[in-house]
Design an enzyme around this catalytic site. Structure first.
Site, PDB file in Angstrom:
ATOM      1  N   THR B  81      35.834  42.098  51.618  1.00 36.50           N
ATOM      2  CA  THR B  81      36.740  41.660  50.557  1.00 36.50           C
ATOM      3  C   THR B  81      37.548  40.460  51.001  1.00 36.50           C
ATOM      4  O   THR B  81      37.494  40.036  52.160  1.00 36.50           O
ATOM      5  CB  THR B  81      37.645  42.786  50.034  1.00 36.50           C
ATOM      6  OG1 THR B  81      38.147  42.387  48.747  1.00 36.50           O
ATOM      7  CG2 THR B  81      38.812  43.070  50.958  1.00 36.50           C
ATOM      8  N   TYR B  82      38.255  39.903  50.022  1.00 41.12           N
ATOM      9  CA  TYR B  82      39.103  38.751  50.271  1.00 41.12           C
ATOM     10  C   TYR B  82      40.533  39.104  49.880  1.00 41.12           C
ATOM     11  O   TYR B  82      40.751  39.795  48.883  1.00 41.12           O
ATOM     12  CB  TYR B  82      38.625  37.555  49.427  1.00 41.12           C
ATOM     13  CG  TYR B  82      39.630  36.426  49.341  1.00 41.12           C
ATOM     14  CD1 TYR B  82      39.765  35.512  50.386  1.00 41.12           C
ATOM     15  CD2 TYR B  82      40.473  36.298  48.233  1.00 41.12           C
ATOM     16  CE1 TYR B  82      40.716  34.498  50.325  1.00 41.12           C
ATOM     17  CE2 TYR B  82      41.426  35.279  48.169  1.00 41.12           C
ATOM     18  CZ  TYR B  82      41.531  34.388  49.220  1.00 41.12           C
ATOM     19  OH  TYR B  82      42.480  33.393  49.163  1.00 41.12           O
ATOM     20  N   CYS B 174      32.737  43.282  47.817  1.00 37.88           N
ATOM     21  CA  CYS B 174      32.299  44.671  47.964  1.00 37.88           C
ATOM     22  C   CYS B 174      30.793  44.782  48.151  1.00 37.88           C
ATOM     23  O   CYS B 174      30.219  45.868  48.024  1.00 37.88           O
ATOM     24  CB  CYS B 174      32.723  45.529  46.768  1.00 37.88           C
ATOM     25  SG  CYS B 174      34.479  45.480  46.503  1.00 37.88           S
TER      26      CYS B 174
END
Lengths: 81, 226
Positions: B81-82, B174
């Site tokens: 994720t970011y 994801c």
């Protein structure tokens, strides 16, 4: 011999064993983290029920198990509980 | 009514907060601090959860380094994720024995907090079976990723408010190919104040978890634990 069991996690039918933190033969303390399982984007830590030697890994990394299932066994040290 | 300490940290570096989370998680396990929530924004960072496939990072490592984006491997569940400016992150450090010993219940509760905030902006987000988080169509508005030991939680949720830059373009969020991400600002078509979203998230958390939240200074806790 004491079983390492996936506890009830609440409506979860299946978890994936993502990591064993010890190898068979390692000494572990009671309450020490021995494995990590994952479900629902959650890592859940499985702790050693007793102190002793990790005797067997029954569900290896990457495989699934259900709550209540035995994933490993610990050869209990005298007074390890 | 039960109390949860609410600790606003502002915008902070990922590793700094990670260390703090791990410390507080340990202190919570030892019952030396109460249930609490860290509320913050991160500097741009890509994190890899326990099930992460590094191929889900699309950007060239040198380009990320040049852009000042760190890549960190962490203990939470999930894939890549970011996090970055314009995304509200909550790290609840709770003893779930005080609510329910249920991973599903906890994930649903985190999703419910985000669904309520989205609804307050007129956004009809929803859950998608076997894809935790909240979604608008095929785009993810809010994500979850959690770590639990002895029923004490850490890591948590990330709600996209108004992302600049939109760092999700650097990854496959994801690890789901063909699904995108969106934000509250994109969906309502105007600028959204982070302070306003923070206040709404706090209120939604209090409602969903049935607690009173008390805003606390971040330095107080570790002192308390000594």
């Amino acid at each position: 011999m004491v079983d390492i069991v996936i506890p009830p996690l609440g409506e979860v039918e299946e978890v994936r064993v993502v990591r064993w933190l010890h190898e068979v033969g390692d000494e572990v303390q009671a309450g020490e983290a021995v494995a990590e399982v994952e479900c629902e984007k959650t890592t859940f830590v499985i702790e050693a029920p007793v102190g002793g030697r990790l005797f067997a890994i029954l569900v290896p990394e990457g495989r699934v198990a259900a709550p209540g299932e035995v994933i490993g066994k610990i050869a209990e040290r005298a007074g390890g509980r | 009514m039960r109390e949860v300490f609410w600790i606003p940290l502002g915008r902070v570096g990922y590793r700094e907060v990670l260390e703090r989370q791990r410390r507080l998680h340990e202190l919570r396990r030892l019952n030396k601090v109460p249930d609490l929530v860290l509320s913050l924004e991160h500097n741009p960072v890509i994190t890899l959860g326990r099930s992460a496939d590094p191929r889900h990072i699309l950007a060239d490592p040198l380009a990320l380094e040049a852009a000042g984006v760190e890549v960190v491997t962490v203990e939470r569940g999930g894939d890549v994720t970011y996090h970055g400016p314009g995304q509200l992150v909550l790290y609840p450090i709770l003893n779930l024995r005080g609510w329910q010993r249920s991973i599903k219940w906890y994930i649903r509760a985190l999703e419910e907090v985000m669904l309520k905030v989205a609804a307050s902006y007129g956004i009809q987000a929803k859950r998608v079976p076997s894809r935790p988080g909240i979604w608008v169509g095929n785009e993810k508005l809010g994500a979850v990723g959690v770590y639990v030991r002895g029923w004490i939680t850490m890591h948590g949720l990330a709600l996209n408010v108004d992302l600049v830059p939109d760092g999700f373009r650097w990854i496959v969020p994801c690890g789901i190919h063909g699904a995108g991400t969106t934000s509250i600002a994109t969906l309502v078509g105007r600028e959204i104040s982070m302070a306003e979203v923070s206040a709404r998230v706090r209120a939604a958390f209090a409602e969903v978890f049935g607690v009173q939240v008390r805003v606390r200074d971040p330095t107080g806790l570790e002192v308390m634990a000594r």
